[in-house]
Design a protein around this motif. Structure first.
Motif, PDB file in Angstrom:
ATOM      1  N   MET A   1      -2.711  58.178  44.304  1.00  0.00           N
ATOM      2  CA  MET A   1      -2.481  59.530  43.789  1.00  0.00           C
ATOM      3  C   MET A   1      -3.779  60.177  43.336  1.00  0.00           C
ATOM      4  O   MET A   1      -4.049  61.350  43.599  1.00  0.00           O
ATOM      5  N   THR A   2      -4.614  59.390  42.658  1.00  0.00           N
ATOM      6  CA  THR A   2      -5.897  59.923  42.206  1.00  0.00           C
ATOM      7  C   THR A   2      -6.738  60.364  43.395  1.00  0.00           C
ATOM      8  O   THR A   2      -7.338  61.442  43.392  1.00  0.00           O
ATOM      9  N   LEU A   3      -6.757  59.525  44.444  1.00  0.00           N
ATOM     10  CA  LEU A   3      -7.515  59.883  45.643  1.00  0.00           C
ATOM     11  C   LEU A   3      -6.984  61.185  46.234  1.00  0.00           C
ATOM     12  O   LEU A   3      -7.743  62.073  46.606  1.00  0.00           O
ATOM     13  N   TRP A   4      -5.681  61.296  46.306  1.00  0.00           N
ATOM     14  CA  TRP A   4      -5.041  62.492  46.854  1.00  0.00           C
ATOM     15  C   TRP A   4      -5.463  63.728  46.068  1.00  0.00           C
ATOM     16  O   TRP A   4      -5.957  64.698  46.625  1.00  0.00           O
TER      17      TRP A   4
ATOM     18  N   ARG B   1      -8.075  67.848  46.328  1.00  0.00           N
ATOM     19  CA  ARG B   1      -7.342  69.117  46.241  1.00  0.00           C
ATOM     20  C   ARG B   1      -7.853  69.956  45.087  1.00  0.00           C
ATOM     21  O   ARG B   1      -8.383  69.444  44.111  1.00  0.00           O
ATOM     22  N   GLN B   2      -7.671  71.259  45.267  1.00  0.00           N
ATOM     23  CA  GLN B   2      -7.943  72.180  44.177  1.00  0.00           C
ATOM     24  C   GLN B   2      -6.649  72.267  43.395  1.00  0.00           C
ATOM     25  O   GLN B   2      -5.679  72.855  43.854  1.00  0.00           O
TER      26      GLN B   2
ATOM     27  N   ASN C   1     -14.662  68.715  45.062  1.00  0.00           N
ATOM     28  CA  ASN C   1     -14.552  68.182  43.707  1.00  0.00           C
ATOM     29  C   ASN C   1     -15.607  67.121  43.439  1.00  0.00           C
ATOM     30  O   ASN C   1     -16.191  67.077  42.359  1.00  0.00           O
ATOM     31  N   TYR C   2     -15.816  66.261  44.473  1.00  0.00           N
ATOM     32  CA  TYR C   2     -16.799  65.192  44.297  1.00  0.00           C
ATOM     33  C   TYR C   2     -18.187  65.767  44.085  1.00  0.00           C
ATOM     34  O   TYR C   2     -18.936  65.328  43.222  1.00  0.00           O
TER      35      TYR C   2
ATOM     36  N   SER D   1      -9.855  64.021  38.863  1.00  0.00           N
ATOM     37  CA  SER D   1      -9.539  62.886  39.731  1.00  0.00           C
ATOM     38  C   SER D   1     -10.775  62.415  40.486  1.00  0.00           C
ATOM     39  O   SER D   1     -10.992  61.210  40.653  1.00  0.00           O
ATOM     40  N   ALA D   2     -11.583  63.383  40.944  1.00  0.00           N
ATOM     41  CA  ALA D   2     -12.825  62.998  41.607  1.00  0.00           C
ATOM     42  C   ALA D   2     -13.679  62.189  40.641  1.00  0.00           C
ATOM     43  O   ALA D   2     -14.263  61.160  41.008  1.00  0.00           O
TER      44      ALA D   2
END
Lengths: 333, 288, 276
Positions: free
Chosen positions: B31-34, B38-39, B55-56, B261-262
């Motif tokens: 989920m974190t990767l997903w 995303r914005q 994001n990264y 999340s990134a």
């Protein structure tokens, strides 16, 4: 009833074959000893019979029934472990009662059996103690008690005496033999000590590297070792094994037991010098160095022989007691 | 050492623990990767679709990123250094004959029982407060100007608070190891004329190596994720924003899930680098 | 190092050790003392140490302001529940790894431990979403599960090291005596491992009791344990030292008392069974 048959039983750990396929029959009521140097697979073989390890191939039959896949609890065998493996958190009474409890035996029968076992094994006074409060010999008795109350088809002993001191070991040896005479139940006993094997067994199985070298009664093994390994392993002190040539003999290996060498101060086959001499009172063991021989000869003489370090002696093997082996180590008749 | 039956029983009995932990690791990780691609701003428009590695890039190029990594490493390293060194000293001291050893041991263990929120609050207010804190009184007593601990010496203060919490753990493990040291060996060395310093370097310290490894391993696991101590004391201000705390702020305070999340993925990577490094050492040391 | 030492030497050791011990313990002592002061005495300059008017007023105020009993109850349920649930799952797993080891056993152990290194914040939001989805947010059962999961690796690890000390022959003896796997674990392994299990239980109870990330972020009014209770005092309006101290004392007292009564098991537990 306790007839155990191994049919082409083999054991591999990964790629290592610990026990190549072997056949063996243990008759009901027999006292069988598996003996061999450490790492020869004797304990593994016992654990295969117990069901603590799976066989890699072959079949184990107990009383004619295939027990190869039967879990240990259901094989009707009892085992006494080298470390005794008593339950430290239970009293002696509870330890002995454990197999009965697992079998769902009622309390009254349990008590009666425990009493009987305790009496037979001199444990009555210790029933309420914990294993930690007992001496090594007493612990060993508890382990045996735990095994006998189950009234198993066969007892399995895995080097049960190796943690005891020498004097106790002799006593326990007698007690176990005594027990076998009373119960007349099949017993399989693993040891690396050939003295235990010789003194206790009806039948000895000599193992080396997983192979059965010879099966037979103690005296058969003593008198007619099938090969040089058994010859060297059975008997104490060890049989002298020398190259045939040094004995003017056509055999590859020439064997003579220390007790079958005649000593003379004037003539004989070999001429040597006494090295260490051990005076035990009843016997004297001499280590004699013979020129041209790589190893010393061990000679068993009577207790009063006056020979000392440095004395010169002549030795002659008794002709009818000689063992001859070919280049593969097999006995030549 | 076992039969097929016991091996399959073993697999069945190991399964629940492995499956649970695998789920606990994988589900949130996926989920974190997903989210990290995303914005996603729950309070400002919600999920606005894929943005690739934006994001990264944003997270790593933010001016707070590297300082936070540095802060994390300094806190973990500082606490480890203090607790291990003081732990060895204390362990050697507590091993000496004395009166009331049991009570002293209780006193030394006590901080471990104190929940991090409590210890952070107590230290922050009752000791480090520049007006009413006990330290301020002590400083004034000696005629010095009270220090504003949590703003002027924020890192030192946090390292101190956390070290106070973990010193008991280090001391106890090392004490147990010291007590298992063969006293005959030490006496032999003493007979050989080795002074304390050489006995310490050549006998005691090597003997403690395994215990120190355990201390470092377990503490690192817990220290990488310290949260309450920072949450309560500085709230991440004054250069005490660890990577964990930075992510926490992105997720909870700025409500930017994608960015957070990134950051989470970066934190996981950092933790893994530390983990691989540690597991290497520990794996080797635990074999012995 | 059992050796006769002079009384002088012993006295010196005692003095140094007690001084350091008291220094380390001082913050806790100071907190407890302050909790019995009035607010004025709590911030008096110079500070008063023992000679003040002892009062229980702060405890009454704290109790009135926040329902201590409910936080305490939540803490007990969450810490106790997660520890017991963890043990139920970990005992069989540790049995497997200790007595039927395979080539991968060590890898599995290290992997389990490495899951503890996953930074909680990294997965906070997903867990938060899952909790909402499953209706677990601000429930005790939700926290029991999460804390069980984060402590599971440590429980498994500790039990594993304790079980390793039990000779496998004893379990084999049980098998020969006719015990099923269940009997073997229930009647032989577990009673033998009682000291180790007690240590594991205690230590993990404490770790769960003190856990302050998930308990703060996944609870609100209903399931909040003592970590949240005390966190509410970090807001400026709560900054009355005496009351803060009383609340702190109330939050840590159960564990301190429990810790002191079970010191022996705890010391063993604290070493994670890894150092003998």
């Amino acid at each position: 009833m306790g007839r155990i048959t191994l049919d082409k039983v083999a054991k591999r750990f990964g790629d290592v074959e610990v026990i190549p396929p072997l056949d063996l029959t243990i008759e009901d009521g027999e006292f069988v000893v598996f003996v061999g140097p450490s790492g020869c697979g004797k304990s593994t073989l016992l654990r295969l019979i117990a069901g603590l390890e799976d066989v890699s191939a072959g079949q184990i039959r107990i009383n004619g029934n295939d027990a190869t896949m039967t879990p240990p609890a259901k094989r009707g065998l009892a085992m006494v472990f080298q470390s005794y493996a008593l339950y430290p958190h239970m009293s002696v009474r509870k330890n002995i009662a454990f197999p009965l409890k697992m079998a769902g035996v009622d309390q009254a029968t349990q008590d009666a059996k425990i009493e009987a076992a305790a009496k037979a094994l001199n444990l009555t006074a210790y029933l309420d103690r914990r294993p930690g409060q007992l001496s090594g010999g007493q612990r060993q008795r508890v382990a045996i008690g735990r095994a006998i109350v189950r009234e198993p088809d066969a007892f399995l002993f895995d080097e049960p005496l190796s943690n005891l001191d020498a004097a106790l070991r002799v006593n326990m040896r007698l007690e176990i033999s005594e027990l076998h005479n009373t119960l007349k139940t099949t017993m399989i006993y693993v040891t690396h000590d050939q003295v235990e094997a010789m003194t206790m067994a009806d039948k000895i199985v000599v193992l080396q590297a997983g192979n059965i070298e010879q099966v037979g009664s103690p005296l058969e093994l003593y008198h007619k070792p099938r090969n040089a390994f058994v010859a060297g392993f059975i008997g104490s002190p060890k049989m002298n094994l020398v190259p045939g040539s040094t004995a003017n003999d056509s055999s590859h290996t020439f064997g003579i037991r220390p007790e079958h060498l005649d000593i003379s101060d004037s003539e004989g086959l070999w001429h040597g010098v006494v090295g260490v001499s051990e005076h035990l009172g009843s016997d004297t063991f001499l280590r004699v160095t013979v020129p041209g021989m790589e190893e010393h000869l061990t000679v068993r003489a009577n207790g009063d022989i006056p020979l000392r370090h440095g004395d010169k002696v002549y030795l002659t093997p008794q002709a009818d007691k000689v063992h001859r082996f070919d280049s593969k180590g097999l006995r030549i008749e | 050492m076992a039969t097929k039956q016991s091996r399959s029983a073993a697999r069945i009995m190991l399964a629940p623990a492995v499956i649970l932990l695998l789920g606990w690791m994988l589900v949130p990780l996926v989920m974190t990767l997903w989210f990290s691609f995303r914005q996603y701003l729950p309070l400002r428009g919600g999920d606005q679709g894929f943005v690739g590695f934006d994001n990264y890039i944003r997270f790593i190029s933010s001016s707070s990123f590297w300082p936070s990594v540095q802060t994390t490493l300094i806190i973990v390293g500082g606490v480890l250094a203090i607790t291990v060194v003081l732990g060895v000293v204390l362990a050697l001291l507590l091993d000496q004959p004395m009166w009331g050893q049991g009570i002293v041991r209780i006193l030394v263990i006590a901080p471990f029982f104190v929940m991090p929120t409590v210890s952070a609050l107590v230290w922050k207010n009752m000791f480090m407060d520049p007006v009413n804190g006990l330290f301020a009184h002590v400083w004034k007593f000696f005629g010095a100007t009270p220090v504003e601990w949590l703003s002027q010496a924020s890192m030192q203060s946090i390292i101190m608070i956390v070290s106070w919490q973990w010193l008991p753990f280090a001391t106890l493990i090392l004490l147990t190891a010291v007590q298992s040291l063969d006293s005959e060996q030490l006496e032999a060395a003493e007979m050989d004329g080795a002074p304390f310093r050489s006995r310490f370097w050549y006998l005691i310290l090597p003997h403690l190596a395994r215990a120190i490894t355990i201390v470092v391993l377990i503490q690192t696991i817990f220290l990488l994720s310290i949260f309450a101590e920072i949450f309560v004391t500085t709230g991440g201000a004054f250069g005490t924003r660890t990577l964990s705390y930075l992510i926490f702020q992105r997720v909870l305070e700025s409500q930017n899930i994608g960015l957070g999340s990134a950051g989470g993925v970066y934190a996981i990577i950092l933790a893994n680098i530390v983990a691989i490094f540690l597991m290497r050492i520990v794996g080797k040391n635990l074999d012995a | 190092m059992a050796r006769a030492v002079t009384n002088n030497r012993k006295a010196l050791n005692t003095a140094i050790a007690w001084a350091i011990g008291l220094l380390i313990f001082f913050p806790i002592l100071w907190t407890i003392l302050t909790s019995f002061k009035t607010e004025a005495q709590a911030i008096s300059d110079p500070p008063v140490f023992l000679f003040f008017d002892w009062t229980l007023e702060n405890y009454a105020v704290v109790q009135e302001r926040s329902n201590y009993a409910r936080f305490l109850w939540n803490s007990i349920i969450i810490a106790g529940g997660s520890t017991i649930l963890g043990l139920i799952i970990a005992v069989p797993a540790a049995w497997s790894m200790a007595f039927v080891p395979s080539k991968r056993t060590k890898d599995i152990l290290l992997w389990m431990l490495s899951t503890k290194m996953l930074p909680a914040v990294g997965v906070l939001y997903p867990i938060y979403l899952l909790f909402i989805e499953l209706g677990l947010l601000d429930t005790r059962i939700g926290l029991v599960v999460v804390l069980m999961l984060i402590n599971l690796p440590i429980i498994v690890w500790m039990l594993y090291t304790y079980f390793k000390e039990i000779p496998g022959e004893i379990l084999e003896a049980a098998r020969m005596d006719g015990a099923s796997l269940k009997d073997e674990i229930l009647y032989v392994l577990t009673p033998m491992a009682v000291p180790g299990i007690a240590s594991t239980l205690l230590l993990n109870f404490i770790l769960a009791w003190n856990e302050a990330f998930w308990t703060l972020n996944l609870t609100a009014a209903q399931a909040a344990p003592l970590t949240a209770f005390i966190a509410s005092y970090s807001s400026p309006e709560g900054l009355f030292y005496a009351k803060l101290s009383a609340a702190s004392t109330m939050a840590i007292a159960p564990i301190l008392i429990m810790g002191w009564f079970s010191q022996k098991q705890l010391v063993r537990g604290l070493t994670f069974g890894a150092v003998k």
